[in-house]
Design a protein around this motif. Structure first.
Motif, PDB file in Angstrom:
ATOM      1  N   GLU A   1       0.653  -1.012   0.031  1.00 16.79           N
ATOM      2  CA  GLU A   1       0.030  -0.059  -0.116  1.00 16.79           C
ATOM      3  C   GLU A   1       0.891   1.227   0.207  1.00 16.79           C
ATOM      4  O   GLU A   1       1.860   1.225   0.663  1.00 16.79           O
ATOM      5  N   PRO A   2       0.514   2.372  -0.906  1.00 14.70           N
ATOM      6  CA  PRO A   2       1.144   3.569  -0.664  1.00 14.70           C
ATOM      7  C   PRO A   2       1.096   4.083   0.500  1.00 14.70           C
ATOM      8  O   PRO A   2       0.224   3.994   1.354  1.00 14.70           O
ATOM      9  N   ILE A   3       1.828   5.115   1.001  1.00 13.50           N
ATOM     10  CA  ILE A   3       1.814   6.061   2.023  1.00 13.50           C
ATOM     11  C   ILE A   3       1.348   7.460   1.796  1.00 13.50           C
ATOM     12  O   ILE A   3       2.035   8.148   0.798  1.00 13.50           O
ATOM     13  N   ASP A   4       0.417   7.650   2.165  1.00 11.15           N
ATOM     14  CA  ASP A   4      -0.239   9.222   1.912  1.00 11.15           C
ATOM     15  C   ASP A   4      -0.041  10.241   3.333  1.00 11.15           C
ATOM     16  O   ASP A   4      -0.318   9.665   4.322  1.00 11.15           O
ATOM     17  N   LEU A   5       0.368  11.446   2.770  1.00 11.33           N
ATOM     18  CA  LEU A   5       0.311  12.564   3.949  1.00 11.33           C
ATOM     19  C   LEU A   5      -0.411  13.489   3.451  1.00 11.33           C
ATOM     20  O   LEU A   5      -0.306  14.022   2.266  1.00 11.33           O
ATOM     21  N   ASP A   6      -1.224  14.100   4.432  1.00 14.43           N
ATOM     22  CA  ASP A   6      -1.962  15.343   4.281  1.00 14.43           C
ATOM     23  C   ASP A   6      -1.391  16.256   5.160  1.00 14.43           C
ATOM     24  O   ASP A   6      -1.180  15.836   6.281  1.00 14.43           O
ATOM     25  N   ALA A   7      -1.200  17.587   4.766  1.00 11.85           N
ATOM     26  CA  ALA A   7      -0.784  18.782   5.796  1.00 11.85           C
ATOM     27  C   ALA A   7      -1.072  20.048   5.276  1.00 11.85           C
ATOM     28  O   ALA A   7      -1.690  20.248   4.012  1.00 11.85           O
ATOM     29  N   ARG A  29      -1.892   4.650   5.834  1.00 11.69           N
ATOM     30  CA  ARG A  29      -1.721   3.680   5.005  1.00 11.69           C
ATOM     31  C   ARG A  29      -2.333   2.422   5.367  1.00 11.69           C
ATOM     32  O   ARG A  29      -2.205   1.931   6.524  1.00 11.69           O
TER      33      ARG A  29
END
Lengths: 149, 191
Positions: A1-7, A29
């Motif tokens: 699974e990809p790793i997503d970041l929101d900020a 994730r």
């Protein structure tokens, strides 16, 4: 699974390959989710020779780790002022500077707690120098595979 | 009959002389017709094809370069309009940055450059730096400072990572790219 970041914002250092995300930062994730005020993403060269995400240093007041439960897994919730999330090798999260983790109904507190995602295993450790100890509260009827050192 | 003809000729000659004289005098006192200022600003005062501008530091090392297949200069506003411009920022270490777009405007002796239309910022990977790509629709440059900024949506990407946001400030001399709001990053899982 990809790793997503929101900020809210991010700063990318193209020379060192380090990215710093700040402001309401959320890492997701699959069923795992980490929240914090600041996350620093460190890369490394992976086996394919590409720059891949190695680990993320999470800071927060506190930083929080959540993992939904599943068929054979109990939900995990953990918090600490500082965490290190490793995306592989194996995938794990290390809670630092005074941590608390609950696995189902079992709770662990200690200076440093490491949770291995694939093995669903908890390692908790005190800090001899300061005398801070590990505290574990287990519910025997819950299957437990955590251990302490 | 002869005298009449001679008189007629003399009269006509005098009339002609007077007419030419009046016309010459009138021409001198008459102000030349000024081009309409606005119209003058719309028309280039010169243009160049296969245009290249190389800027160097005081030590003579290249700092940036501007190229374009066609550049038009408008004197009124000291404005350069460029087709398919490419601005190259030379880095102190590592590979140069290439900034391309469909259209460009430069003012103030190229101290300010504005790129519009499918803006691409590219940097090849090197021993001192990672590759980097930024895509957006519009960007404002200050070449002397090797600086770029936009308030538009932008995507920073390279193999295995894609980070998008709204608003960018890029200090390319320091290899720093800031995404200013609504940031979303996606990293492939390591192999």
């Amino acid at each position: 699974e990809p790793i997503d970041l929101d900020a809210d914002n991010a700063e990318i250092d193209n020379a060192r390959g380090v990215s710093v995300y700040t402001g309401n930062v959320v890492l997701t994730r699959g069923p795992r989710r980490i929240t914090g005020d600041r996350m620093t993403v460190h890369l490394r060269e992976d086996d394919a020779g590409d720059q891949a995400l190695d680990h993320v240093v999470v800071e927060g007041e506190p930083a929080v780790y959540n993992q939904r439960g599943g068929e054979d897994r109990r939900p995990i919730e953990a918090e600490a002022p500082r965490m290190e999330y490793y995306a592989s090798g194996p995938e794990r999260v290390i809670l630092l500077e005074g941590a608390r983790l609950t696995q189902g109904r079992n709770t662990f507190t200690g200076e440093r707690i490491e949770y291995e995602v694939a093995a669903d295993r908890v390692h908790a450790r005190g800090e001899p120098e300061t005398g801070r100890r590990v505290q574990i509260r287990l519910f025997p009827d819950d299957e437990d595979n955590g251990d302490d050192e | 009959m002869l005298p009449d003809k001679r008189w007629t000729f003399r009269i006509v000659a005098v009339i002609l002389l007077v007419a030419v004289g009046w016309w010459v005098l009138d021409e001198e006192t008459h102000e030349p017709i000024e081009a309409d200022p606005e119209e003058a600003e719309q028309r280039p005062d010169y243009f160049m094809e296969t245009f290249t501008l190389n800027a160097t530091s005081e030590e003579g090392t290249p700092t940036y370069r501007v190229t374009s297949p066609r550049m038009e200069h408008f004197q009124g506003q000291d404005l350069w309009l460029m087709e398919h411009p490419e601005v190259t920022y030379f880095a102190d270490s590592g590979e140069p940055w290439h900034l391309r777009a469909e259209r460009g405007r430069a003012t103030n002796n190229v101290e300010n450059v504005h790129l519009q239309g499918e803006v691409e910022i590219r940097r090849a990977g090197g021993s001192d730096n990672l590759p980097a790509n930024v895509d957006t629709s519009e960007v404002h440059l200050e070449p002397e400072r090797r600086y770029a900024e936009t308030d538009r949506h932008a995507v920073y990407w390279r193999d295995g990572a894609r980070i998008e946001g709204v608003g960018v400030r890029a200090y390319l001399d320091r290899e720093l790219v800031e995404l200013l709001s609504e940031v979303r990053g996606r990293y492939d899982a390591p192999e």
